[in-house]
Design a protein around this motif. Structure first.
Motif, mmCIF file in Angstrom:
data_model
loop_
_atom_site.group_PDB
_atom_site.id
_atom_site.type_symbol
_atom_site.label_atom_id
_atom_site.label_comp_id
_atom_site.label_asym_id
_atom_site.label_seq_id
_atom_site.Cartn_x
_atom_site.Cartn_y
_atom_site.Cartn_z
ATOM 1 N N GLU A 198 47.247 36.477 40.322
ATOM 2 C CA GLU A 198 47.002 35.361 39.214
ATOM 3 C C GLU A 198 47.251 36.336 37.503
ATOM 4 O O GLU A 198 47.023 35.377 36.105
ATOM 5 N N GLU A 226 32.509 32.958 47.678
ATOM 6 C CA GLU A 226 31.430 32.222 47.893
ATOM 7 C C GLU A 226 30.320 31.995 47.442
ATOM 8 O O GLU A 226 28.960 31.735 48.337
ATOM 9 N N ALA A 248 33.509 31.733 42.998
ATOM 10 C CA ALA A 248 34.831 31.075 44.049
ATOM 11 C C ALA A 248 34.924 31.772 45.024
ATOM 12 O O ALA A 248 34.475 31.143 46.014
ATOM 13 N N GLU A 249 35.791 32.472 44.767
ATOM 14 C CA GLU A 249 36.424 33.720 45.916
ATOM 15 C C GLU A 249 35.402 33.972 47.129
ATOM 16 O O GLU A 249 35.453 33.808 48.503
ATOM 17 N N THR A 275 41.589 35.186 34.882
ATOM 18 C CA THR A 275 40.290 34.943 35.824
ATOM 19 C C THR A 275 39.758 35.325 36.124
ATOM 20 O O THR A 275 39.935 36.200 34.436
ATOM 21 N N SER A 276 38.217 34.339 35.648
ATOM 22 C CA SER A 276 37.471 34.462 34.779
ATOM 23 C C SER A 276 36.027 35.162 35.845
ATOM 24 O O SER A 276 36.736 34.703 37.168
ATOM 25 N N LEU A 300 42.358 38.907 42.653
ATOM 26 C CA LEU A 300 42.441 37.828 41.892
ATOM 27 C C LEU A 300 43.247 38.251 40.458
ATOM 28 O O LEU A 300 44.574 37.679 40.252
ATOM 29 N N LYS A 347 33.500 40.293 32.894
ATOM 30 C CA LYS A 347 35.203 40.583 33.561
ATOM 31 C C LYS A 347 35.424 42.168 33.220
ATOM 32 O O LYS A 347 35.626 42.364 34.314
ATOM 33 N N ARG A 354 34.135 32.753 36.688
ATOM 34 C CA ARG A 354 33.778 31.634 38.596
ATOM 35 C C ARG A 354 34.937 31.626 39.010
ATOM 36 O O ARG A 354 33.914 31.222 40.369
ATOM 37 N N LYS A 355 36.331 31.984 38.972
ATOM 38 C CA LYS A 355 36.851 32.308 40.184
ATOM 39 C C LYS A 355 36.669 33.745 41.080
ATOM 40 O O LYS A 355 37.150 33.373 42.157
ATOM 41 N N ILE A 356 36.162 34.278 40.299
ATOM 42 C CA ILE A 356 35.530 35.385 41.801
ATOM 43 C C ILE A 356 34.280 35.137 42.415
ATOM 44 O O ILE A 356 34.349 35.442 43.584
#
Length: 214
Positions: free
Chosen positions: A29, A44, A41-42, A34-35, A25, A57, A37-39
């Motif tokens: 991105e 799951e 979600a990647e 990159t947050s 990410l 982070k 939360r995004k990590i």
């Protein structure tokens, strides 16, 4: 394998997945976008799971930074058998640049992004930069051996080491950011088929210059 060992393996596997997702990410991105939360979600998982292993982070970025240095040190360690210090110095430069070519994501975290250094400053203010210092110490030792062999007469070891690092870092940074290609395309003398050939030619020019300091 006992329960304790299975739990430890699960923990290490999950940390590895977090780092790999973060690296992906960061490159795709950008670090700022990159947050946690995004990590999460990647891979799951919930963000809470990531906080079990990393403070924030910048902690993740610093862990990747350390992983990249371990890989670079392993590659440089293969040069221990090179007896001629000047040949070893040249090989160190080539390995450093090839590392940047092969691992631009790690290289950016290690030498360009400020966030891992910010993490070190905030959480370990008593330390300078242990990962970078270990690599630089190896460079210093090689330059010192070169001086003992008659190279760089009258020059300070640290200054030669810093100059050598600055040159290969500059070339590597220009390469991975594509700036090198844009400039080189305008120079007819560098009209070579690919960027790596351009990089090698530029490095060889530098080697020829420092070889004269004998």
């Amino acid at each position: 394998m006992g329960i304790k060992e299975r739990k430890e393996r699960h923990k290490e596997d999950l940390k590895a997945r977090i780092l790999e997702a973060a690296k992906k990410l960061f490159v795709k991105e950008g670090y700022e976008a990159t947050s946690i939360r995004k990590i999460a979600a990647e891979i799951e998982f919930s963000p809470t799971t990531i906080y079990l292993y990393y403070k924030d982070k910048t902690d993740i970025a610093y862990a990747l930074h350390q992983e990249g240095f371990r890989l670079l040190r392993e590659q440089l360690g293969a040069l221990a058998h090179v007896a001629d210090p000047f040949e070893r110095l040249k090989a160190m430069g080539r390995i450093y640049m090839q590392f940047a070519v092969n691992h631009p994501d790690f290289y950016e975290l290690m030498f360009i992004m400020k966030d891992p250094m910010q993490y070190l400053k905030e959480h370990h203010p008593e330390e300078e930069w242990p990962e970078g210092e270990r690599v630089f110490d190896g460079l210093m030792q090689t330059v010192s051996a070169c001086k003992s062999g008659g190279y760089f007469p009258g020059m300070d070891t640290a200054e030669v080491a810093m100059l050598s690092w600055s040159v290969v870092h500059g070339l590597s940074s220009l390469y991975i950011t594509s700036h090198f290609k844009h400039i080189a395309d305008k120079c007819s003398s560098y009209a070579l088929p690919d960027q790596e050939a351009l990089l090698e030619r530029a490095f060889n020019t530098y080697v020829q210059l420092i070889q004269r300091m004998h």
